[in-house]
Design a protein around this motif. Structure first.
Motif, PDB file in Angstrom:
ATOM      1  N   VAL A 165     -28.049   2.885  33.243  1.00  0.00           N
ATOM      2  CA  VAL A 165     -28.368   3.910  32.659  1.00  0.00           C
ATOM      3  C   VAL A 165     -27.962   5.231  33.265  1.00  0.00           C
ATOM      4  O   VAL A 165     -29.303   6.010  32.544  1.00  0.00           O
ATOM      5  N   SER A 166     -27.255   5.888  34.033  1.00  0.00           N
ATOM      6  CA  SER A 166     -27.530   7.350  34.195  1.00  0.00           C
ATOM      7  C   SER A 166     -26.881   7.841  33.403  1.00  0.00           C
ATOM      8  O   SER A 166     -25.474   7.300  32.674  1.00  0.00           O
ATOM      9  N   PRO A 167     -27.525   8.622  33.173  1.00  0.00           N
ATOM     10  CA  PRO A 167     -26.959   9.865  31.707  1.00  0.00           C
ATOM     11  C   PRO A 167     -26.313  10.636  32.402  1.00  0.00           C
ATOM     12  O   PRO A 167     -25.076  10.662  31.394  1.00  0.00           O
ATOM     13  N   MET A 168     -25.517  10.420  33.298  1.00  0.00           N
ATOM     14  CA  MET A 168     -24.280  11.271  33.543  1.00  0.00           C
ATOM     15  C   MET A 168     -22.945  10.585  33.423  1.00  0.00           C
ATOM     16  O   MET A 168     -22.572  11.168  32.532  1.00  0.00           O
ATOM     17  N   HIS A 314     -27.264  18.915  40.346  1.00  0.00           N
ATOM     18  CA  HIS A 314     -26.133  17.696  39.801  1.00  0.00           C
ATOM     19  C   HIS A 314     -27.029  16.359  40.220  1.00  0.00           C
ATOM     20  O   HIS A 314     -27.423  14.941  39.816  1.00  0.00           O
ATOM     21  N   GLY A 315     -27.856  16.124  41.325  1.00  0.00           N
ATOM     22  CA  GLY A 315     -28.218  14.929  41.992  1.00  0.00           C
ATOM     23  C   GLY A 315     -29.521  14.765  41.120  1.00  0.00           C
ATOM     24  O   GLY A 315     -29.059  13.294  41.362  1.00  0.00           O
ATOM     25  N   VAL A 316     -30.210  15.538  41.143  1.00  0.00           N
ATOM     26  CA  VAL A 316     -31.523  14.912  39.943  1.00  0.00           C
ATOM     27  C   VAL A 316     -30.540  14.289  39.191  1.00  0.00           C
ATOM     28  O   VAL A 316     -31.077  13.312  37.817  1.00  0.00           O
ATOM     29  N   ARG A 317     -29.709  14.964  37.779  1.00  0.00           N
ATOM     30  CA  ARG A 317     -29.472  14.946  36.734  1.00  0.00           C
ATOM     31  C   ARG A 317     -28.478  13.493  36.711  1.00  0.00           C
ATOM     32  O   ARG A 317     -27.862  13.318  35.440  1.00  0.00           O
ATOM     33  N   ALA A 318     -27.869  13.054  37.425  1.00  0.00           N
ATOM     34  CA  ALA A 318     -27.106  11.405  37.735  1.00  0.00           C
ATOM     35  C   ALA A 318     -28.775  10.613  37.491  1.00  0.00           C
ATOM     36  O   ALA A 318     -28.148   9.499  37.224  1.00  0.00           O
ATOM     37  N   PHE A 319     -29.851  10.960  37.510  1.00  0.00           N
ATOM     38  CA  PHE A 319     -31.097   9.816  37.414  1.00  0.00           C
ATOM     39  C   PHE A 319     -31.359  10.236  35.446  1.00  0.00           C
ATOM     40  O   PHE A 319     -32.096   9.258  35.827  1.00  0.00           O
ATOM     41  N   VAL A 439     -41.191   1.778  40.587  1.00  0.00           N
ATOM     42  CA  VAL A 439     -40.655   3.045  40.923  1.00  0.00           C
ATOM     43  C   VAL A 439     -38.937   2.475  40.456  1.00  0.00           C
ATOM     44  O   VAL A 439     -39.045   3.738  39.839  1.00  0.00           O
ATOM     45  N   LEU A 440     -38.800   1.311  40.345  1.00  0.00           N
ATOM     46  CA  LEU A 440     -37.372   0.942  39.856  1.00  0.00           C
ATOM     47  C   LEU A 440     -37.458   0.434  38.236  1.00  0.00           C
ATOM     48  O   LEU A 440     -36.844   1.554  37.729  1.00  0.00           O
ATOM     49  N   GLY A 447     -34.165   7.309  32.703  1.00  0.00           N
ATOM     50  CA  GLY A 447     -32.377   7.438  32.523  1.00  0.00           C
ATOM     51  C   GLY A 447     -32.513   6.722  31.151  1.00  0.00           C
ATOM     52  O   GLY A 447     -31.976   7.559  30.833  1.00  0.00           O
ATOM     53  N   LEU A 448     -33.026   5.924  30.729  1.00  0.00           N
ATOM     54  CA  LEU A 448     -33.183   5.224  29.260  1.00  0.00           C
ATOM     55  C   LEU A 448     -33.090   6.434  28.409  1.00  0.00           C
ATOM     56  O   LEU A 448     -32.849   6.701  27.306  1.00  0.00           O
ATOM     57  N   TRP A 449     -34.471   7.138  29.201  1.00  0.00           N
ATOM     58  CA  TRP A 449     -35.082   8.249  28.199  1.00  0.00           C
ATOM     59  C   TRP A 449     -33.690   9.040  27.758  1.00  0.00           C
ATOM     60  O   TRP A 449     -34.026  10.200  26.764  1.00  0.00           O
ATOM     61  N   SER A 450     -33.465   9.863  29.017  1.00  0.00           N
ATOM     62  CA  SER A 450     -32.375  10.700  28.637  1.00  0.00           C
ATOM     63  C   SER A 450     -30.919  10.430  27.425  1.00  0.00           C
ATOM     64  O   SER A 450     -30.457  11.367  27.498  1.00  0.00           O
ATOM     65  N   GLN A 451     -30.750   9.257  27.983  1.00  0.00           N
ATOM     66  CA  GLN A 451     -29.957   8.655  27.300  1.00  0.00           C
ATOM     67  C   GLN A 451     -29.953   8.739  25.961  1.00  0.00           C
ATOM     68  O   GLN A 451     -28.536   9.125  25.215  1.00  0.00           O
TER      69      GLN A 451
END
Length: 583
Positions: A165-168, A314-319, A439-440, A447-451
């Motif tokens: 689900v990672s947008p990155m 970068h770290g935040v945008r991985a999620f 939390v998961l 992640g899915l929303w970002s994708q």
């Protein structure tokens, strides 16, 4: 035959039993369904500067072909796009020659891309599809690595879900570059090493050597993984045996650990990989000055504060990655609070020696990028693609924390140490035990929303300085007699190739080589300019003024009225500063 004792890589103190088969099947279906999104809309986002050059080299066009565009002749978009389409007369030798002119890019992905562009597909879709195939394998590689590290249970599945689900990783799986291949081989080679250390069979070491070789041919920065593997192997060989094994006391180490044979097996695998990589290494050394020239832009100093802010984003945008702009909303940085807790939990509670591997993997990404930027000055850190191993390390440490929390909340053992007393386990059940699962679910939802936003977007920040080129093309297409003029520069051909994918056939393009070439424009035409130098400004008709296009640093608009304000493409962000900002 190399035989290595499995004692040199101690298993986790507790290997949780595998998840129920129905739950594993459901998770597998979810992961596959999500990762298939990497194949959706491959033609949608604009072709940016680097992707355009990828197509040029994959299709066998060289620097001489690009140079012919700069003779001052009026060009059409079709003239430029000829370098983005296969030519039946150009084959493998032409592609190898073109790749050798840019030896800073290891050739494996581009050679595979050459094969894919021979398929009856649009070349952009074919080349991006090559990356998407490796993007499909990334969650599987993550699951394999985490299972080798921490055994069966929830952790490997959580790792696969987070990377799916990672947008990155979606963005780089849909980019015509080598980064999806690189990340898959980083994880697969690491898992193969752990497997070889655990089982000690010669075929495992052969597999490790093969994946190392492929990794070296995927990206030159893959070599930073070798010292990580060496250090982890050394640390694992000196780790004390688990205290819960019969007859062992804290700190005891077995006398029969064949550390020399373990080291020899690793050295032979690495030496074989380096030997097989030596042909391309020779190409790189023979054209070292050229490679240094192509990467000189990385040395532009941007300041420590901007570098650290870039890594925080970068770290935040991985999620979660909700906006297409290069500057992420400041509110997202608050997510570092739960991320920091998860990282601290992993660093403090993960079993030894496995605890060391993921931080070392992250350092393999941070070291070659952040280190030179801070010590020597540079802008590598602004481009997360060079630090993807660090992003993987971060995501997998978070996956371990979430996976173990879910396991403990369910009353199982998580590989964190001796089993909890009944009271401690009981406290994790009930409502508090729902927290890790919630939390998961939240992380997966973000992640899915970002994708979804990425799949519906017209552009995204990973297109770098070409992110607004589609809007620039619309601006040019809207002119009565559209004309695009560029001064020669290091980015000219790449930007014009990127722009040509969205230009109307009636647009005319020129790379201005001198002021003695008059521009074919009347006083009522606006002219789109790319980094206009003196040769372009001197060739403009009298009365034209040049203004920057808002939201870009390389594009300008020449207009006949001195009072005309800058024209801003629809949807383009406001430029952060009026000064030009080089890539």
């Amino acid at each position: 035959m190399i035989q290595v004792s499995r004692a040199c890589c101690p298993p986790p103190l507790h290997r949780p039993s595998s998840l129920p088969i129905d739950l594993r099947a459901a998770l597998a279906v979810v992961i596959v369904a999500i990762t298939v999104l990497r194949l959706a809309g491959l033609e949608r986002l604009p072709v940016w500067h680097d992707e355009a050059h990828s197509l040029v080299r994959v299709l066998g066009y060289d620097n001489a072909d690009l140079q012919r565009l700069s003779d001052g002749a009026l060009l059409t978009p079709a003239d430029l796009l000829r370098l983005q389409q296969p030519d039946a007369e150009r084959g493998w030798p032409d592609t190898l020659h073109a790749l050798a002119e840019h030896p800073e890019h290891a050739p494996l992905y581009y050679l595979l891309g050459h094969l894919s562009t021979r398929l009856p597909l649009d070349p952009v879709v074919a080349l991006r599809g090559t990356a998407a195939v490796f993007g499909l394998l990334l969650p599987l590689a993550a699951c394999w690595l985490m299972r080798e590290l921490f055994g069966r249970g929830a952790v490997p599945w959580v790792a696969a879900l987070l990377l799916a689900v990672s947008p990155m990783h979606l963005l780089y799986a849909q980019e015509a570059r080598q980064y999806a291949l690189w990340t898959v081989l980083l994880l697969a080679a690491s898992a193969a090493l752990l497997r070889a250390l655990r089982r000690g069979q010669s075929r495992d070491w052969w597999l490790y050597g093969l994946l190392l070789t492929l990794g070296l041919y995927s990206h030159l920065l893959f070599i930073a993984l070798l010292p990580v593997h060496a250090l982890y192997g050394w640390l694992a060989g000196r780790a004390p045996l688990p205290v819960n094994r019969p007859g062992n006391r804290p700190g005891n180490r077995p006398e029969n650990r064949p550390e020399k044979r373990q080291a020899l097996a690793w050295v032979l695998a690495v030496a074989t990989a380096l030997l097989l990589f030596s042909p391309w290494l020779a190409v790189l050394l023979s054209a070292l000055d050229s490679a240094a020239g192509h990467t000189q832009w990385m040395e532009r100093a941007v300041g420590t504060q901007r570098i650290l802010l870039a890594w925080a984003q970068h770290g935040v945008r991985a999620f979660v990655d909700p906006v297409p702009q290069a500057q992420a909303p400041a509110a997202l940085l608050w997510l570092w609070l739960p991320l920091g807790i998860a990282l601290a939990h992993s660093l403090w509670r993960a079993p030894l020696p496995q605890r060391w591997f993921l931080p070392l993997l992250a350092l393999a990404g941070l070291g070659p990028v952040l280190g030179p930027d801070l010590l020597l000055g540079g802008s590598r850190s602004l481009h997360v693609r060079y630090g993807l191993p660090a992003i993987l390390g971060l995501q997998l440490m978070v996956a371990w924390s979430l996976g173990t929390a879910i396991t403990r909340a369910a009353g199982g053992r998580s590989g964190m140490g001796p089993a909890d007393p009944a009271g401690a386990v009981a406290q994790t059940r009930g409502v508090p035990g729902l927290v890790p699962g919630l939390v998961l679910v939240l992380v997966l939802g973000l992640g899915l929303w970002s994708q979804a936003r990425i799949l519906l977007a017209d552009t995204w920040w990973t297109k770098q300085f070409s992110a607004q080129n589609r809007e620039i093309a619309r601006l040019a297409n809207a002119q009565p007699r559209p004309l695009v003029v560029a001064s020669p520069s290091g980015i000219t051909t790449g930007e014009l190739l990127s722009l040509a994918h969205d230009l109307d056939a009636r647009v005319r393009i020129r790379i201005q080589s001198g002021a003695d070439q008059p521009l074919p424009a009347s006083e009522r035409d606006a002219i789109v300019l790319l980094l206009p130098g003196a040769e372009v400004r001197d060739a403009l008709p009298p009365g034209y003024t040049v203004e920057p296009v808002a939201g870009t640093w390389q594009w300008f608009l020449a207009q006949p009225s001195a009072d005309s304000p800058p024209i801003r493409p629809p949807g383009a962000p406001v430029a952060p500063s009026p000064g030009a900002r080089l890539p």
